[in-house]
Design an enzyme around this catalytic site. Sequence first.
Site, short mmCIF file in Angstrom:
data_model
loop_
_atom_site.label_atom_id
_atom_site.label_comp_id
_atom_site.label_asym_id
_atom_site.label_seq_id
_atom_site.Cartn_x
_atom_site.Cartn_y
_atom_site.Cartn_z
CD GLU A 138 -1.75 0.31 3.55
OE1 GLU A 138 -2.09 1.13 3.48
OE2 GLU A 138 -1.81 -0.87 4.32
CB SER A 192 -9.19 3.44 9.42
OG SER A 192 -9.74 3.13 8.29
#
Lengths: 370, 778
Positions: A138, A192
């Site tokens: 990521e 998040s």
Amino acid sequence: MKIKDAKKPSFPWFGMDIGGTLVKLVYFEPIDITAEEEQEEVESLKSIRRYLTSNVAYGSTGLRDVHLELKDLTLCGRKGNLHFIRFPTHDMPAFLQMGRDKHFSSLHTMLCATGGGAYKFDRDFYTMADLRLRKLDELDCLIKGVLYIESVRFNGHSECYYFENPTDPDLCQQKPYKLENPYPLLLVNIGSGVSILAVYSKDNYKRVTGTSLGGGSFLGLCCLLTGCSTFEEALEMASCGDSTRVDKLVRDIYGGDYDKFGLPGWAVASSFGNMMCKEKRESISKEDLARATLVTITNNIGSITRMCALNENIQRVVFVGNFLRINTLSMKLLAYAMDYWSKGQLKALFLKHEGYFGAVGALLELLNQS
Amino acid sequence: TKMAACSRIGRGGHSMDKSITLPADEIFRNLENAKRFAIDIGGSLTKLAYYSTVQHKVAKVRSFDHSVKETEDDPLYEISVQEEITARLHFIKFENAYIETCLDFVKDHLVNTDTKVIKATGGGAYKFKDLIEKKLKLKVDKEDEMSCLIKGCNFVLKNIPHEAFVYVRHADSEFRFQNTHPDIFPYLLINIGSGVSIVKVESEDQFERIGGSSIGGGTFWGLGALLTKTKRFDELLQLASRGQHASVDMLVKDIYGGAYGTLGLTGDLIASSFGKSATADKEFSKEDMAKSLLHMISNDIGQLACLYAKLHNLTRVYFGGFFIRGHPVTMHTITYSINFFTKGEVQALFLRHEGYLGAIGAFLKGAEEDNPNQYSWGENYAGSSGLMSVSPELNPMQRARSGTFDMLEMDRLERQLVNLPLLQDPSSYIPDTMDLTEDAVAREYWLFCFEEALEGVVKRAIASQPDLPQTRERAEKFSQKYRHKLQTLRHQPFAYGSLTVRSLLDTREHCLNEFNFPDPYSKIKQRENDMALKYFQKAVKSLESLSWEQRQFALVKGLLAGNVFDWGAKAISDVLETNAGFGFEEAKRKLQERPWLVDSYNQWLERLKGPPHKCALFFVDNSGIDIILGVFPFVRELLCRGTEVVLASNSGPALNDVTYSELQILTERIAAMDTVIQTGIKEERLILVQSGSSSPCLDLSRLDKTLATVVRERHTDLVIIEGMGRAIHTNYYATLRCESLKLAVIKNSWLAERLGGVLFSVVFKYEEPPKYQEETHQ
């Protein structure tokens, strides 16, 4: 189906980033399809294109951020529009079901995915939709995505911007920023949770640190404290609340500035500090609580970022991630905090495509590797 | 009732508890001469500090005038018990609810004070200003909270050994006490009050608040109260300790399905605090939310602390503030966080007297004219409550009065204490050989041992003061107090830092002094000194008749045999108690034959064939046969070899150890009988110094400054340490920068067994300094 160009992957071109809260999907819609091509195009591919481009909402929770669409983009020799779509991670099963219904697997395309969900849902993709994922890191994707979008610009405009006069609320305004010679750069991704990366060149970066106090904490705490259930609701409440009724400020303790330590009276001494007191707990509104939560989380990200910038000796910070979506409040707070506490040494920068860079990076991988 | 959550804001006064009566001799002690008051009023606890003088009995020895007349039966010196006044600092911590009662009590018992002001600090100082001024008739003088905190912190770090500890939950001993580094600066103090302050302390009066955070104890309390409808901080912590944060937090594995391998992030790591509660249709338990909140805040503080420590290149990081104060739960989460973020490079340190820092600092500010910083101070184990005395976690039912008050008392030591300059590495020197906090078997044994010996000590104490009033009552009180200490230590071995044989012995000495038994062995020492002196010349003569090599061995054997006469060892005191005729020759026969348990006699003998030492420092042990027939002949030989000798003896009494003042008299007497000793004294080749200690053990990092100076000036190249207390219980592993001789007879069968020997095994440990010493020296 004929394979025309071995170097180019077959359509459809997707990039996917499956985060803890949101799934981010970028879709490249080719607009240079020749008549011949169109004829040969299988039905399922056509149907996917039509479905995605003719709607702005998918199912009950999927959304296309139309305002972010990149038009007339040339990618891998093809001209097209880049679409930005998101839906909550907990709707992954529905998405997979849709992939199955639309016979996605029959297209024999490779699906490039990043984010934690690429690993978590790997098996589900295979069993539920007969799709094999190409899993990508990521952070690699994030950086590739940022650098790419920054380089192609946003439909002729600057992708990057900053806030001018961040410490003056009246004069504070958004200004385009030219991110030339971007290195070294601190890249703060607020999803998040939060990851903070120091980027030294295109392929030289490190994750400096991260914090669990991120967008998920803002929304999670807001839901518990106010009973709201969406990010939009929470932000709406925060925008009309007053955090100083919830937080204990320096001036609440010292009556004004605490000069000895150079602390201004308006600085928060204790987040939620006033809530130690029963009377005050009873006198505040949900909006105040939402605002205090937002300020607490945002300021904390600001101070950790600032410390990292000092430790890494980096002066430019780019904030990305979906926590900043429609969240000018936090962006201005971050801009202010960077400027004020560093005495003007640090600059907070923002990117228009906030949370989509991982997905863009995944798409680029698809085109690179084929 | 305890104060409500709102205590800082102004409702505190309503819940005053006036119903209690305070026992005068237990809580606010020595108020008669109290002066220089200071008070630190926090959110729920008040800390009162004052300086007082304590009048207590000391045993003095005085030489008779021997020029007049000398008969066989006259004792060498007389013993008298005199009054002495010493300075003591008192710190008392109690709940704010008792503040009025306490102020009344202080006012009623304050007699001879000319104090006009009281230094005040802490958030509540302002609120209670009027009450204090009205009750005590003292003017409240407010001091800045942070500078008080730092001043107090410096003071405890400098003066209290084992002040700082690392917290290890679920370990055999949760508290790992740290050796105080000789130089306490620089360090980072993270004060977690309602917010967080991060302060870098560089010297006594130089500190800077380098940062902070608004996410602190107030956030835990305030947000926790909102989320769980639980008002009290302690209750919130208890909720948290029962909760499971994984139901509220989004973990790495919730996102990844497992670990995030490439970054080394494990699956159980929190990716997003409260990340799972972002939903309207699920209920979460109070416990789980409190736990998640606790983790969120602790991790955040730990992370910031690490970032600041890294930026300023600091490794000593102390944590304090009400969020930490004695709470195992928060100490654990902070420790965890620091470990995580620094990968173990920085340890989170906590302080035993953290709650007193503000009061100590405020007190010191008011006492500047007394120059408290120029003295060394020592924790009085008799008067101090010890760590966790009122911890709700440890003893939730403890709400009795005595548990509500926590005390710290510190005695001003007569002299400044410093390191022995010959320590190889002062920062890693640990006096004690065995840490009873970590060794449960040894702990059990020694606690039992001391309890068993208590009766004998009481008997001895009574016998030492036949003519003084209330001897039996005082002895009984001593017995109760010490027995209570032993019980406390059985449950809280960490109460005063690492539990060691030394601390058990010192605690006993403190308790004896507390009840005015300054020297229970004075008469025994007197008798034994008198007796041994009679044999001195004979002993010397018989040694002189031996060949050089025989003599060297006889001297060592004499030292060892002399060391058998130890009233501190039960096996010996039993023998001495029943067999008055037990003498030097019997002791020699008791000794283990060579090879000894630890035997480097051959190396020592070889060394003696070489050039003489420049100067020997000799830490002596017992009175009587030990010092007179064991040590003095040995010293004599050293002097004859051309070695200067510095005899170091205790400043104050402990068991039957010879004290400095006794040794002065003895030396004078021996000099009169022996020309070698006499010449040595006259030419200052033999000198006496005091160690600065009143313990049967020896802490080489806390010695009299004069001793250190002498050692340095005379280029001491040999250190001799004698006796179980000084060479086995302590210093067995001490590494010095010069040659050393550690010798003792193991007079305790358990210990002998532990060391792989039997009762009366001999330890004769001759050591040369580590080889690289030449390069590192100077």
